[in-house]
Design a protein around this motif. Sequence first.
Motif, PDB file in Angstrom:
ATOM      1  N   GLN A  25      15.567  -3.974   2.340  1.00 45.91           N
ATOM      2  CA  GLN A  25      15.017  -3.926   0.989  1.00 45.91           C
ATOM      3  C   GLN A  25      13.505  -3.745   1.030  1.00 45.91           C
ATOM      4  OE1 GLN A  25      14.990  -7.512  -1.788  1.00 45.91           O
ATOM      5  NE2 GLN A  25      16.797  -6.398  -2.483  1.00 45.91           N
ATOM      6  N   ASP A  26      12.988  -2.911   0.144  1.00 42.26           N
ATOM      7  CA  ASP A  26      11.547  -2.690   0.048  1.00 42.26           C
ATOM      8  C   ASP A  26      10.829  -3.967  -0.366  1.00 42.26           C
ATOM      9  OD1 ASP A  26      11.853  -0.042   0.696  1.00 42.26           O
ATOM     10  OD2 ASP A  26      11.790   0.661  -1.378  1.00 42.26           O
ATOM     11  N   ARG A  27       9.582  -4.069   0.061  1.00 37.57           N
ATOM     12  CA  ARG A  27       8.753  -5.223  -0.278  1.00 37.57           C
ATOM     13  C   ARG A  27       8.612  -5.370  -1.793  1.00 37.57           C
ATOM     14  NH1 ARG A  27       3.564  -6.430  -1.607  1.00 37.57           N
ATOM     15  NH2 ARG A  27       2.642  -8.229  -0.573  1.00 37.57           N
ATOM     16  N   ALA A  28       8.379  -4.261  -2.491  1.00 39.54           N
ATOM     17  CA  ALA A  28       8.191  -4.305  -3.941  1.00 39.54           C
ATOM     18  C   ALA A  28       9.451  -4.801  -4.656  1.00 39.54           C
ATOM     19  CB  ALA A  28       7.802  -2.924  -4.461  1.00 39.54           C
ATOM     20  N   VAL A  29      10.618  -4.412  -4.174  1.00 39.17           N
ATOM     21  CA  VAL A  29      11.880  -4.837  -4.790  1.00 39.17           C
ATOM     22  C   VAL A  29      12.085  -6.337  -4.582  1.00 39.17           C
ATOM     23  CG1 VAL A  29      14.396  -4.569  -4.727  1.00 39.17           C
ATOM     24  CG2 VAL A  29      12.920  -2.561  -4.540  1.00 39.17           C
ATOM     25  N   THR A  30      11.835  -6.817  -3.379  1.00 43.10           N
ATOM     26  CA  THR A  30      11.977  -8.247  -3.087  1.00 43.10           C
ATOM     27  C   THR A  30      11.030  -9.063  -3.958  1.00 43.10           C
ATOM     28  OG1 THR A  30      12.561  -7.733  -0.798  1.00 43.10           O
ATOM     29  CG2 THR A  30      11.860  -9.981  -1.251  1.00 43.10           C
ATOM     30  N   THR A  31       9.783  -8.630  -4.053  1.00 46.14           N
ATOM     31  CA  THR A  31       8.790  -9.340  -4.865  1.00 46.14           C
ATOM     32  C   THR A  31       9.189  -9.326  -6.333  1.00 46.14           C
ATOM     33  OG1 THR A  31       7.061  -8.755  -3.291  1.00 46.14           O
ATOM     34  CG2 THR A  31       6.342  -9.412  -5.483  1.00 46.14           C
ATOM     35  N   ARG A  32       9.608  -8.176  -6.835  1.00 48.46           N
ATOM     36  CA  ARG A  32      10.010  -8.061  -8.244  1.00 48.46           C
ATOM     37  C   ARG A  32      11.215  -8.955  -8.542  1.00 48.46           C
ATOM     38  NH1 ARG A  32      10.790  -2.787  -8.591  1.00 48.46           N
ATOM     39  NH2 ARG A  32      13.028  -2.931  -8.243  1.00 48.46           N
ATOM     40  N   ASN A  33      12.192  -8.985  -7.642  1.00 52.47           N
ATOM     41  CA  ASN A  33      13.370  -9.827  -7.853  1.00 52.47           C
ATOM     42  C   ASN A  33      12.997 -11.306  -7.891  1.00 52.47           C
ATOM     43  OD1 ASN A  33      14.991  -7.569  -7.934  1.00 52.47           O
ATOM     44  ND2 ASN A  33      15.740  -7.803  -5.845  1.00 52.47           N
ATOM     45  N   TRP A  34      12.101 -11.725  -6.989  1.00 56.15           N
ATOM     46  CA  TRP A  34      11.675 -13.124  -6.988  1.00 56.15           C
ATOM     47  C   TRP A  34      10.980 -13.470  -8.296  1.00 56.15           C
ATOM     48  CZ3 TRP A  34       7.836 -16.433  -7.907  1.00 56.15           C
ATOM     49  CH2 TRP A  34       7.951 -17.725  -7.411  1.00 56.15           C
ATOM     50  N   ARG A  35      10.061 -12.629  -8.711  1.00 53.68           N
ATOM     51  CA  ARG A  35       9.287 -12.921  -9.923  1.00 53.68           C
ATOM     52  C   ARG A  35      10.155 -12.875 -11.169  1.00 53.68           C
ATOM     53  NH1 ARG A  35       3.733  -9.829  -7.973  1.00 53.68           N
ATOM     54  NH2 ARG A  35       3.303 -11.365  -6.341  1.00 53.68           N
ATOM     55  N   ARG A  36      11.113 -11.959 -11.201  1.00 53.26           N
ATOM     56  CA  ARG A  36      12.051 -11.912 -12.323  1.00 53.26           C
ATOM     57  C   ARG A  36      12.908 -13.174 -12.364  1.00 53.26           C
ATOM     58  NH1 ARG A  36      14.636  -6.182 -12.208  1.00 53.26           N
ATOM     59  NH2 ARG A  36      12.776  -5.292 -13.092  1.00 53.26           N
ATOM     60  N   GLY A  37      13.367 -13.614 -11.210  1.00 57.94           N
ATOM     61  CA  GLY A  37      14.209 -14.798 -11.135  1.00 57.94           C
ATOM     62  C   GLY A  37      13.485 -16.098 -11.434  1.00 57.94           C
TER      63      GLY A  37
ATOM     64  N   ASP B 287       8.584  -1.885   5.097  1.00 58.04           N
ATOM     65  CA  ASP B 287       7.274  -1.474   4.581  1.00 58.04           C
ATOM     66  C   ASP B 287       6.303  -2.648   4.450  1.00 58.04           C
ATOM     67  OD1 ASP B 287       8.511  -2.769   2.491  1.00 58.04           O
ATOM     68  OD2 ASP B 287       7.954  -1.302   0.971  1.00 58.04           O
ATOM     69  N   ALA B 288       6.617  -3.772   5.094  1.00 60.65           N
ATOM     70  CA  ALA B 288       5.725  -4.930   5.054  1.00 60.65           C
ATOM     71  C   ALA B 288       5.348  -5.346   6.475  1.00 60.65           C
ATOM     72  CB  ALA B 288       6.401  -6.098   4.331  1.00 60.65           C
ATOM     73  N   ALA B 289       4.112  -5.746   6.636  1.00 61.03           N
ATOM     74  CA  ALA B 289       3.610  -6.208   7.937  1.00 61.03           C
ATOM     75  C   ALA B 289       4.134  -7.620   8.218  1.00 61.03           C
ATOM     76  CB  ALA B 289       2.084  -6.211   7.909  1.00 61.03           C
ATOM     77  N   PRO B 290       4.005  -8.119   9.443  1.00 58.31           N
ATOM     78  CA  PRO B 290       4.356  -9.514   9.711  1.00 58.31           C
ATOM     79  C   PRO B 290       3.604 -10.446   8.765  1.00 58.31           C
ATOM     80  CG  PRO B 290       4.018  -8.354  11.765  1.00 58.31           C
ATOM     81  CD  PRO B 290       3.607  -7.410  10.668  1.00 58.31           C
ATOM     82  N   GLY B 291       4.316 -11.397   8.193  1.00 59.86           N
ATOM     83  CA  GLY B 291       3.717 -12.282   7.204  1.00 59.86           C
ATOM     84  C   GLY B 291       3.959 -11.840   5.785  1.00 59.86           C
ATOM     85  N   GLY B 292       4.504 -10.638   5.598  1.00 57.29           N
ATOM     86  CA  GLY B 292       4.885 -10.175   4.270  1.00 57.29           C
ATOM     87  C   GLY B 292       3.861  -9.369   3.512  1.00 57.29           C
ATOM     88  N   ALA B 293       2.673  -9.164   4.065  1.00 60.92           N
ATOM     89  CA  ALA B 293       1.657  -8.360   3.373  1.00 60.92           C
ATOM     90  C   ALA B 293       2.010  -6.881   3.449  1.00 60.92           C
ATOM     91  CB  ALA B 293       0.291  -8.597   4.004  1.00 60.92           C
ATOM     92  N   ARG B 294       1.388  -6.092   2.596  1.00 63.17           N
ATOM     93  CA  ARG B 294       1.587  -4.647   2.663  1.00 63.17           C
ATOM     94  C   ARG B 294       1.079  -4.112   3.990  1.00 63.17           C
ATOM     95  NH1 ARG B 294      -0.682  -4.680  -2.452  1.00 63.17           N
ATOM     96  NH2 ARG B 294       0.862  -4.485  -4.073  1.00 63.17           N
ATOM     97  N   ARG B 295       1.775  -3.145   4.519  1.00 66.13           N
ATOM     98  CA  ARG B 295       1.290  -2.492   5.736  1.00 66.13           C
ATOM     99  C   ARG B 295       0.054  -1.670   5.398  1.00 66.13           C
ATOM    100  NH1 ARG B 295       4.471  -3.018  10.161  1.00 66.13           N
ATOM    101  NH2 ARG B 295       6.671  -3.296   9.802  1.00 66.13           N
ATOM    102  N   LYS B 296      -0.911  -1.701   6.301  1.00 68.93           N
ATOM    103  CA  LYS B 296      -2.125  -0.893   6.090  1.00 68.93           C
ATOM    104  C   LYS B 296      -1.828   0.596   6.244  1.00 68.93           C
ATOM    105  CE  LYS B 296      -5.367  -4.357   6.393  1.00 68.93           C
ATOM    106  NZ  LYS B 296      -4.632  -5.387   5.685  1.00 68.93           N
ATOM    107  N   THR B 297      -0.953   0.918   7.205  1.00 66.23           N
ATOM    108  CA  THR B 297      -0.545   2.312   7.399  1.00 66.23           C
ATOM    109  C   THR B 297       0.963   2.359   7.398  1.00 66.23           C
ATOM    110  OG1 THR B 297      -0.555   2.030   9.804  1.00 66.23           O
ATOM    111  CG2 THR B 297      -2.555   2.896   8.805  1.00 66.23           C
ATOM    112  N   ALA B 298       1.511   3.452   6.974  1.00 66.60           N
ATOM    113  CA  ALA B 298       2.958   3.610   6.934  1.00 66.60           C
ATOM    114  C   ALA B 298       3.494   3.666   8.360  1.00 66.60           C
ATOM    115  CB  ALA B 298       3.337   4.875   6.189  1.00 66.60           C
ATOM    116  N   ALA B 299       4.490   2.848   8.632  1.00 67.39           N
ATOM    117  CA  ALA B 299       5.090   2.828   9.972  1.00 67.39           C
ATOM    118  C   ALA B 299       6.405   3.573   9.948  1.00 67.39           C
ATOM    119  CB  ALA B 299       5.329   1.394  10.407  1.00 67.39           C
ATOM    120  N   LEU B 300       6.700   4.289  10.991  1.00 65.71           N
ATOM    121  CA  LEU B 300       7.971   4.986  11.120  1.00 65.71           C
ATOM    122  C   LEU B 300       8.979   4.024  11.716  1.00 65.71           C
ATOM    123  CD1 LEU B 300       6.710   8.367  12.537  1.00 65.71           C
ATOM    124  CD2 LEU B 300       7.358   7.868  10.183  1.00 65.71           C
ATOM    125  N   VAL B 301      10.181   4.058  11.188  1.00 64.34           N
ATOM    126  CA  VAL B 301      11.234   3.166  11.677  1.00 64.34           C
ATOM    127  C   VAL B 301      12.098   3.920  12.654  1.00 64.34           C
ATOM    128  CG1 VAL B 301      13.172   1.734  11.008  1.00 64.34           C
ATOM    129  CG2 VAL B 301      11.227   1.954   9.498  1.00 64.34           C
TER     130      VAL B 301
END
Length: 194
Positions: free
Chosen positions: A85-97, A180-194
Motif C-alpha cells: 500500500q502507498d504511504r499516502a493511502v495508509t496515512t489517509r486511511n488512518w486519518r479518516r478512521g 514509497d516510504a523510507a525507513p521510519g515512514g517518512a517520504r523517500r527523498k528520491t524514488a526507489a525502484l523495487v
Amino acid sequence: MARGGQGLARVAVVVRAGAAPLWWLGLVAAGIGVLVPGLTGRRIGVLAGAALFIIAAAVVAYVRRGRYAALAGSAARAGKHDVLQDRAVTTRNWRRGHRWWLLLGFLAAVGSAFAVPAAGGMLLAGCGVGLWLKAAWIGRRERAGDALLWVRVDWLGRGAGRAAGNTVKGYRGTGIAAGDAAPGGARRKTAALV
C-alpha cells in the motif's frame, strides 16, 4: 490481489500517520489556550502543559515497544503477490478512521484551557511527538535489519491504526527499497525502484 496475495501497509507509516494531526491540533489548541486566563493562570497552565508534553511524548514513544520488537523479530518474507500500500493511502486511511477522535481531542484540549490554559493542547502535541519518536525507532530497527516492516491491512482494525494490536499475528518484511516510504515512514527523498 492475485493468488492469495495480501494488502500490506508499512508499520512505521501507520504509527507516524497520527503524528502531524496531533502535533498541529495540539499547537492550535495550546495557542487558543494561552489566550484564556483560566482558573490556574497562564504561567501555571504553561508549566503544567510542558510537563504533560514531556510525559506524553515519553509514554507514547515507549508504550508497546516489546510487542513491536517481538512482531519485527518474527517477520516473514512478503510474497511476490502481496500488494504494498502507498504511504499516502495508509496515512489517509488512518486519518479518516480517527477523524472524530482527533476532533474530540482538539475540543477537549481547547475546553480544558478554561481550567488550565494551554495544558491540554501541549498534551495533544506531546502525543504527536511520541508517535514521531516511535516511528523513528521503528526506522532504526528497519535500517539495522535491512528490511522494511509491513502489516496486513485487514489486521489493522476499523480505524486502520493498530499496527501492534491484538489482531496482528505477525509482520512481513521486504527489501529496504520497497514501497514509497523510507525507513521510519517518512517520504523517500528520491524514488526507489523495487
